[in-house]
Design an enzyme around this catalytic site. Sequence first.
Site, short mmCIF file in Angstrom:
data_model
loop_
_atom_site.label_atom_id
_atom_site.label_comp_id
_atom_site.label_asym_id
_atom_site.label_seq_id
_atom_site.Cartn_x
_atom_site.Cartn_y
_atom_site.Cartn_z
N GLN A 112 -4.70 -1.29 9.56
CA GLN A 112 -4.79 -2.60 8.85
C GLN A 112 -5.18 -3.77 9.90
O GLN A 112 -4.85 -3.70 11.15
CB GLN A 112 -3.25 -3.14 8.64
N LYS B 89 0.86 -1.16 0.01
CA LYS B 89 0.10 -0.19 0.10
C LYS B 89 0.83 1.20 0.09
O LYS B 89 0.94 2.19 -0.80
CB LYS B 89 -1.13 -0.08 1.07
N ASP C 127 -11.06 2.90 3.83
CA ASP C 127 -11.38 1.52 3.72
C ASP C 127 -12.78 1.44 3.57
O ASP C 127 -13.40 0.33 3.24
CB ASP C 127 -11.21 0.84 5.13
N1 GUN Z 1 -6.82 -6.95 6.00
C1 GUN Z 1 -7.17 -7.44 4.96
N2 GUN Z 1 -7.60 -6.80 4.10
C2 GUN Z 1 -7.81 -5.55 4.53
C3 GUN Z 1 -8.61 -4.16 4.24
O1 GUN Z 1 -8.96 -4.01 2.81
N3 GUN Z 1 -8.33 -3.12 4.97
C4 GUN Z 1 -7.78 -3.18 6.12
N4 GUN Z 1 -7.79 -2.08 6.83
N5 GUN Z 1 -7.35 -4.37 6.77
C5 GUN Z 1 -7.28 -5.64 5.87
#
Ligand code: GUN
Length: 318
Positions: free
Chosen positions: A116, A72, A139
């Site tokens: 996350q 990311k 998100d």
């Molecule tokens: N962990 C796995 N996929 C995601 C996601 O799309 N967003 C977040 N914040 N954590 C994750």
Amino acid sequence: MNAAALDSAAPLDVVRPSGVGGLIIDGKIASEQVLAEVAARTKLLAARGTVPGLAVILVGENPASQVYVGAKGKAAKSCGFHSVQHDLAATTTEAELLALIASLNADPAIHGILVQLPLPEGIDSTKVLEAVSPLKDVDGFHPVNVGLLGVGDISRALVPCTPAGSLVLLEKTAAALGVKLDGLEAVVVGRSNIVGKPMVQLLLSKNMTVTIAHSRTKDLPGTVRRADVVVAAVGRPEMIKGDWIKPGAIVIDVGINRVPGEGLNAQGKPKTKLVGDVDYAASIKNAAAITPVPGGVGPMTIAMLMSNTLRSAERAAG
Ligand code: GUN
């Protein structure tokens, strides 16, 4: 939709011929198109004095999360964003995490905040996600954004990245096939808050007739057979069978499941491979087009995170 006829007619762009039936939907190419557009709009915004800022918070040392968070940050930098990563110890308290989120909420250089998941035990994920400002919730997990999507206010909602990316793939594929989504039957298999439910709202916003199916659905094969568009997000390897796919359907497979492969790897351990929720090899024979796993929906998720962060920054800049 006649897959064989479309093989020769479709642009060699987001879809490409498979040689064994339907077209392959290339999520890598589609994600590169989204990222290129985000980078171009970021340049324009930066020229007006606003550089999009994304803060990613990682608590603990989950190896898979470390890989995702690294990807990311890398994508954010490649788009020209201001990118910050907060690595917190697994012993971080909920209060400390909430204090960091409060400071990022108040920081004008930050337009997107991503915590996350999963969080270590002892931290209340719901409380943490609700502490993120809805305006910076890239998100799309905050109840305000869930509600905006629920009432169809897509222009104001920040939409969860995986369903948003799935819709982009579907729209690009429909355009390549010369198909209008309006009025078609869509079946979403899976009712999670992160993928299934928001996906239903997005398909409804395109005037599709939407059914949501799940593990308790009585006649799952019959339900899927009705679908012009199938979105699979159940998290069960190859659960959707090839003969459930209506001839000419578009199939978007959100699943990413690791299963045993064949033979041994270089370390002498049994090989593994990734498969989706759809039996790809059998389904491509019936489908007009289908996403592969890997290389389908997966690359779109990070691209849509960048898109959400840019939107949030554009909104902050007025
Ligand atoms: N962990 C796995 N996929 C995601 C996601 O799309 N967003 C977040 N914040 N954590 C994750």
